[in-house]
Write a protein that holds these residues in place. Structure first.
Motif, PDB file in Angstrom:
ATOM      1  N   ILE A 362     -10.298 -64.599  44.305  1.00 49.01           N
ATOM      2  CA  ILE A 362      -9.793 -65.195  43.104  1.00 49.01           C
ATOM      3  C   ILE A 362      -9.116 -64.049  42.347  1.00 49.01           C
ATOM      4  CG2 ILE A 362     -10.293 -65.942  40.657  1.00 49.01           C
ATOM      5  CD1 ILE A 362     -12.436 -67.712  42.058  1.00 49.01           C
ATOM      6  N   ILE A 363      -9.768 -62.936  42.203  1.00 49.26           N
ATOM      7  CA  ILE A 363      -9.251 -61.526  41.318  1.00 49.26           C
ATOM      8  C   ILE A 363      -7.907 -61.003  42.146  1.00 49.26           C
ATOM      9  CG2 ILE A 363      -9.728 -59.329  40.869  1.00 49.26           C
ATOM     10  CD1 ILE A 363     -12.151 -60.203  39.691  1.00 49.26           C
ATOM     11  N   TYR A 364      -7.838 -60.812  43.275  1.00 46.44           N
ATOM     12  CA  TYR A 364      -6.459 -60.230  43.641  1.00 46.44           C
ATOM     13  C   TYR A 364      -5.552 -61.112  43.958  1.00 46.44           C
ATOM     14  CZ  TYR A 364      -5.339 -62.375  48.670  1.00 46.44           C
ATOM     15  OH  TYR A 364      -5.078 -63.317  49.232  1.00 46.44           O
ATOM     16  N   SER A 365      -5.734 -62.553  44.051  1.00 42.71           N
ATOM     17  CA  SER A 365      -4.451 -63.499  44.078  1.00 42.71           C
ATOM     18  C   SER A 365      -4.189 -63.640  42.633  1.00 42.71           C
ATOM     19  CB  SER A 365      -4.867 -64.814  44.753  1.00 42.71           C
ATOM     20  OG  SER A 365      -5.980 -65.454  44.142  1.00 42.71           O
ATOM     21  N   TYR A 366      -5.099 -63.443  41.844  1.00 36.89           N
ATOM     22  CA  TYR A 366      -4.532 -63.785  40.329  1.00 36.89           C
ATOM     23  C   TYR A 366      -3.641 -62.346  40.056  1.00 36.89           C
ATOM     24  CZ  TYR A 366      -5.306 -64.549  35.307  1.00 36.89           C
ATOM     25  OH  TYR A 366      -5.122 -64.532  33.918  1.00 36.89           O
ATOM     26  N   HIS A 367      -4.228 -61.289  40.385  1.00 37.71           N
ATOM     27  CA  HIS A 367      -3.356 -60.151  40.040  1.00 37.71           C
ATOM     28  C   HIS A 367      -1.790 -60.209  40.667  1.00 37.71           C
ATOM     29  CE1 HIS A 367      -5.623 -57.262  37.548  1.00 37.71           C
ATOM     30  NE2 HIS A 367      -6.541 -58.284  37.780  1.00 37.71           N
ATOM     31  N   SER A 368      -2.112 -60.551  41.921  1.00 34.29           N
ATOM     32  CA  SER A 368      -1.053 -60.714  42.872  1.00 34.29           C
ATOM     33  C   SER A 368       0.007 -61.527  42.125  1.00 34.29           C
ATOM     34  CB  SER A 368      -1.132 -61.214  44.240  1.00 34.29           C
ATOM     35  OG  SER A 368      -0.074 -61.153  44.967  1.00 34.29           O
ATOM     36  N   VAL A 369      -0.137 -62.712  41.503  1.00 34.51           N
ATOM     37  CA  VAL A 369       0.728 -63.656  40.826  1.00 34.51           C
ATOM     38  C   VAL A 369       1.289 -63.355  39.469  1.00 34.51           C
ATOM     39  CG1 VAL A 369       1.004 -66.085  40.421  1.00 34.51           C
ATOM     40  CG2 VAL A 369       0.062 -65.413  42.286  1.00 34.51           C
ATOM     41  N   THR A 370       0.106 -62.695  38.615  1.00 34.26           N
ATOM     42  CA  THR A 370       0.406 -62.581  37.261  1.00 34.26           C
ATOM     43  C   THR A 370       0.559 -60.894  36.826  1.00 34.26           C
ATOM     44  OG1 THR A 370      -1.900 -62.016  36.709  1.00 34.26           O
ATOM     45  CG2 THR A 370      -1.103 -64.244  36.669  1.00 34.26           C
ATOM     46  N   LYS A 371       0.464 -60.115  37.773  1.00 31.65           N
ATOM     47  CA  LYS A 371       0.568 -58.604  37.439  1.00 31.65           C
ATOM     48  C   LYS A 371       1.403 -57.872  38.273  1.00 31.65           C
ATOM     49  CE  LYS A 371      -3.617 -59.477  34.659  1.00 31.65           C
ATOM     50  NZ  LYS A 371      -2.714 -60.193  33.721  1.00 31.65           N
ATOM     51  N   HIS A 372       2.106 -58.291  39.254  1.00 31.14           N
ATOM     52  CA  HIS A 372       2.403 -57.535  40.337  1.00 31.14           C
ATOM     53  C   HIS A 372       3.805 -56.714  39.747  1.00 31.14           C
ATOM     54  CE1 HIS A 372       4.092 -55.967  43.851  1.00 31.14           C
ATOM     55  NE2 HIS A 372       5.044 -56.755  43.945  1.00 31.14           N
ATOM     56  N   THR A 373       4.702 -57.241  38.983  1.00 29.63           N
ATOM     57  CA  THR A 373       5.906 -56.606  38.267  1.00 29.63           C
ATOM     58  C   THR A 373       5.719 -56.797  36.712  1.00 29.63           C
ATOM     59  OG1 THR A 373       7.373 -58.485  38.050  1.00 29.63           O
ATOM     60  CG2 THR A 373       7.383 -57.107  40.162  1.00 29.63           C
ATOM     61  N   ALA A 374       6.377 -55.853  36.033  1.00 26.50           N
ATOM     62  CA  ALA A 374       6.175 -55.624  34.781  1.00 26.50           C
ATOM     63  C   ALA A 374       6.822 -56.955  34.288  1.00 26.50           C
ATOM     64  CB  ALA A 374       6.941 -54.499  34.030  1.00 26.50           C
ATOM     65  N   LYS A 375       7.697 -57.567  34.705  1.00 25.82           N
ATOM     66  CA  LYS A 375       8.425 -58.838  34.610  1.00 25.82           C
ATOM     67  C   LYS A 375       7.567 -59.870  34.583  1.00 25.82           C
ATOM     68  CE  LYS A 375      12.570 -61.642  35.495  1.00 25.82           C
ATOM     69  NZ  LYS A 375      13.521 -61.673  36.545  1.00 25.82           N
ATOM     70  N   SER A 376       6.839 -60.148  35.480  1.00 25.40           N
ATOM     71  CA  SER A 376       5.878 -61.161  35.959  1.00 25.40           C
ATOM     72  C   SER A 376       4.610 -60.928  34.824  1.00 25.40           C
ATOM     73  CB  SER A 376       5.281 -61.338  37.124  1.00 25.40           C
ATOM     74  OG  SER A 376       4.506 -60.413  37.759  1.00 25.40           O
ATOM     75  N   ALA A 377       4.274 -59.910  34.499  1.00 22.79           N
ATOM     76  CA  ALA A 377       3.098 -59.713  33.674  1.00 22.79           C
ATOM     77  C   ALA A 377       3.336 -60.115  32.183  1.00 22.79           C
ATOM     78  CB  ALA A 377       2.713 -58.229  33.501  1.00 22.79           C
ATOM     79  N   LEU A 378       4.659 -59.969  31.686  1.00 20.25           N
ATOM     80  CA  LEU A 378       5.271 -60.064  30.296  1.00 20.25           C
ATOM     81  C   LEU A 378       5.330 -61.754  30.402  1.00 20.25           C
ATOM     82  CD1 LEU A 378       7.847 -57.629  29.494  1.00 20.25           C
ATOM     83  CD2 LEU A 378       5.999 -57.862  28.316  1.00 20.25           C
ATOM     84  N   ALA A 379       5.754 -62.092  31.362  1.00 21.01           N
ATOM     85  CA  ALA A 379       6.038 -63.693  31.248  1.00 21.01           C
ATOM     86  C   ALA A 379       4.714 -64.518  31.223  1.00 21.01           C
ATOM     87  CB  ALA A 379       6.839 -64.140  32.553  1.00 21.01           C
ATOM     88  N   PHE A 380       3.894 -63.949  31.822  1.00 17.26           N
ATOM     89  CA  PHE A 380       2.614 -64.504  31.812  1.00 17.26           C
ATOM     90  C   PHE A 380       1.765 -64.395  30.636  1.00 17.26           C
ATOM     91  CE2 PHE A 380      -2.173 -64.766  32.995  1.00 17.26           C
ATOM     92  CZ  PHE A 380      -2.087 -66.060  33.350  1.00 17.26           C
ATOM     93  N   VAL A 381       2.117 -63.138  29.932  1.00 18.46           N
ATOM     94  CA  VAL A 381       1.499 -62.916  28.582  1.00 18.46           C
ATOM     95  C   VAL A 381       2.243 -63.745  27.692  1.00 18.46           C
ATOM     96  CG1 VAL A 381       1.531 -61.183  26.721  1.00 18.46           C
ATOM     97  CG2 VAL A 381       0.587 -60.344  29.018  1.00 18.46           C
ATOM     98  N   ALA A 382       3.353 -63.876  27.686  1.00 15.04           N
ATOM     99  CA  ALA A 382       4.012 -64.678  26.608  1.00 15.04           C
ATOM    100  C   ALA A 382       3.641 -66.114  26.764  1.00 15.04           C
ATOM    101  CB  ALA A 382       5.513 -64.806  27.149  1.00 15.04           C
ATOM    102  N   GLU A 383       3.239 -66.810  27.979  1.00 14.64           N
ATOM    103  CA  GLU A 383       2.721 -67.847  28.335  1.00 14.64           C
ATOM    104  C   GLU A 383       1.205 -68.216  27.508  1.00 14.64           C
ATOM    105  OE1 GLU A 383       4.868 -70.174  29.734  1.00 14.64           O
ATOM    106  OE2 GLU A 383       3.431 -71.790  29.110  1.00 14.64           O
ATOM    107  N   ILE A 384       0.390 -67.356  27.818  1.00 17.66           N
ATOM    108  CA  ILE A 384      -1.071 -67.403  27.375  1.00 17.66           C
ATOM    109  C   ILE A 384      -1.062 -67.148  25.588  1.00 17.66           C
ATOM    110  CG2 ILE A 384      -2.126 -67.179  29.439  1.00 17.66           C
ATOM    111  CD1 ILE A 384      -2.989 -64.427  28.726  1.00 17.66           C
ATOM    112  N   ASN A 385       0.053 -66.445  25.247  1.00 16.65           N
ATOM    113  CA  ASN A 385       0.254 -65.984  23.910  1.00 16.65           C
ATOM    114  C   ASN A 385       0.356 -67.065  23.163  1.00 16.65           C
ATOM    115  OD1 ASN A 385      -0.487 -64.217  21.877  1.00 16.65           O
ATOM    116  ND2 ASN A 385       1.628 -63.445  21.665  1.00 16.65           N
ATOM    117  N   LYS A 386       0.982 -68.182  23.558  1.00 15.08           N
ATOM    118  CA  LYS A 386       1.256 -69.429  22.924  1.00 15.08           C
ATOM    119  C   LYS A 386      -0.019 -70.308  22.552  1.00 15.08           C
ATOM    120  CE  LYS A 386       5.720 -70.088  25.583  1.00 15.08           C
ATOM    121  NZ  LYS A 386       6.075 -70.661  26.774  1.00 15.08           N
ATOM    122  N   THR A 387      -1.079 -69.991  23.018  1.00 15.62           N
ATOM    123  CA  THR A 387      -1.884 -70.783  22.680  1.00 15.62           C
ATOM    124  C   THR A 387      -3.027 -70.230  21.621  1.00 15.62           C
ATOM    125  OG1 THR A 387      -3.283 -69.876  24.617  1.00 15.62           O
ATOM    126  CG2 THR A 387      -2.705 -72.130  24.948  1.00 15.62           C
TER     127      THR A 387
END
Ligand code: SF4
Length: 400
Positions: A362-387
């Motif tokens: 769970i942890i490695y795949s979550y990091h792989s999808v959400t934190k591999h690049t600065a762009k993917s990390a920012l996009a994910f943060v923007a998504e969860i910040n909407k809630t």
């Protein structure tokens, strides 16, 4: 000569790539960028196989010196240099020194300051995640020093930020397996740090409040305060839906099939609640599974999630720079925690048990999808910040 300090947690110093034994090799499913010297080295190699594979599989993009080309992935999604035994042909034919900087360094990374280097590993590497989660001593820090002619060309380390980072690490450490208490204590501590602006005795006041926080954690005060908080199931539900929307929009990425395996269990539990028009039912079910099945498991292995949250605090130098407020950063970290906790809880609820491999997956795949690049990390943060509702302190409604 300048004295340079190197800090690294124990799991970083002992890390070794396990190559063909890896459960999700990093030479597949990701864009592998190559710098200009590497592209030329491969295209002009005296080894015919390397030269031919390079000519057929390197797409020359010339975006920048560092990003001069990228590898085409084959139909199985693998780098063309990966052989049948899942070993790198460049490594075996030309040696480690011939690897591109990307391949030679991953998953290693470091924060560089003028006189200090803080080494770390990317948790998108399953072996790095395994090393972090399986050893009680993984987050023990080692410090070494060496001399070099000049200081690093980087900012000087802000000593107050370092102090705050160490205090936050210790707050987490003292919380053991009770990560909800760690987040509550961190929120209280950061609220206080925002109020103390008196420069003269700021550090002394911070130290006093830090000592009080640790005492409250160990004496049960934080637990009592946390028990007064009512969960906000709507917020929790919305966050889980956001995560599903985000992951649903990604079609192909290393780690995604593994993450989907766990997300599907969560979707099943949410769908059951939605069918009965009762979102609370799903959230209560997840929380019950967490409390009754996971907490006893973590009580026997208190370092597992504690190491993970310590890693996040260390790796981001939390609360770190001023790009976001400390509480905002804590909100985002808590949201990550809540999502991971929900995935683990859904898995134990559906399967009846969870083992260490599930947590690593769970942890490695979550990091792989959400934190591999600065762009993917920012996009994910923007998504969860909407809630987020009202303010950053809504994070406490994710702790129950
Ligand atoms: S993901 Fe990690 S362990 Fe696996 S091949 Fe890559 S560096 Fe090695």
């Amino acid at each position: 000569m300048k004295n340079i300090t190197v800090i690294e947690p124990q799991f970083v110093s002992v890390f070794q790539c396990i190559g063909s034994e890896c459960r999700d090799h990093c030479c597949k499913g990701w864009d592998i960028t190559l710098d200009k010297p590497t592209v030329n080295r491969y295209l002009k190699s005296s080894r015919i196989e390397i030269k031919t594979l390079a000519a057929e599989n390197i797409v020359t993009t010339r975006r920048s010196y560092e990003n001069w080309g990228k590898m085409k992935l084959n139909t199985a999604g693998n780098c063309a240099f990966l052989d049948e035994a899942r070993l790198c042909k460049v490594h075996s034919e030309l040696g480690a020194s011939a690897l591109s900087p990307t391949c030679a360094t991953y998953p290693r990374g470091a924060k560089i300051f003028k006189y200090e280097k803080q080494k770390s590993l990317a948790l998108s590497c399953p072996e790095a995640a395994r090393q972090l989660l399986s050893s009680p001593d993984a987050m023990l820090f080692e410090q070494t020093n060496y001399l070099q002619p000049e200081a690093n060309k980087a900012q000087e380390l802000d000593q107050e930020k370092k102090l705050l980072n160490l205090m936050c690490l210790n707050i987490v450490k003292y919380s053991g397996e009770h990560i909800d208490e760690a987040f509550y204590a961190l929120a209280s501590f950061l609220l206080y740090t925002g109020k103390v602006n008196d420069a003269d005795d700021r550090v002394a006041k911070l130290e006093d409040y830090f000592a009080q926080t640790i005492s409250s954690l160990t004496q049960g005060g934080i637990r009592q305060q946390l028990d007064q908080v009512k969960p906000d199931y709507n917020l929790q539900w919305s966050l889980l839906l956001r995560m599903q929307t985000y992951f649903g929009g990604i079609t192909k990425l290393r780690g995604l099939p593994m993450l989907d395996h766990y997300i599907n269990k969560l979707i099943y539990i949410q769908t059951e609640g939605a069918k009965n028009n009762d979102i609370n039912q799903s959230m209560v079910r997840l929380e019950n599974a967490w409390q009754s099945k996971m907490m006893p498991w973590f009580a026997e292995r208190p370092w597992v999630m504690n190491n993970y949250i310590q890693y996040r605090i260390y790796d981001s130098f939390f609360p770190g720079d001023d790009s976001l407020t400390p509480l905002m950063k804590l909100y985002l970290l808590t949201a990550d925690w809540f999502l991971l906790k929900s995935l683990i809880a859904a898995s134990v609820e559906m399967v009846g048990q969870v083992d260490e491999d599930d947590i690593i997956n769970i942890i490695y795949s979550y990091h792989s999808v959400t934190k591999h690049t600065a762009k993917s990390a920012l996009a994910f943060v923007a998504e969860i910040n909407k809630t987020k509702v009202n303010d950053d302190l809504s994070l406490i409604y994710l702790l129950k």
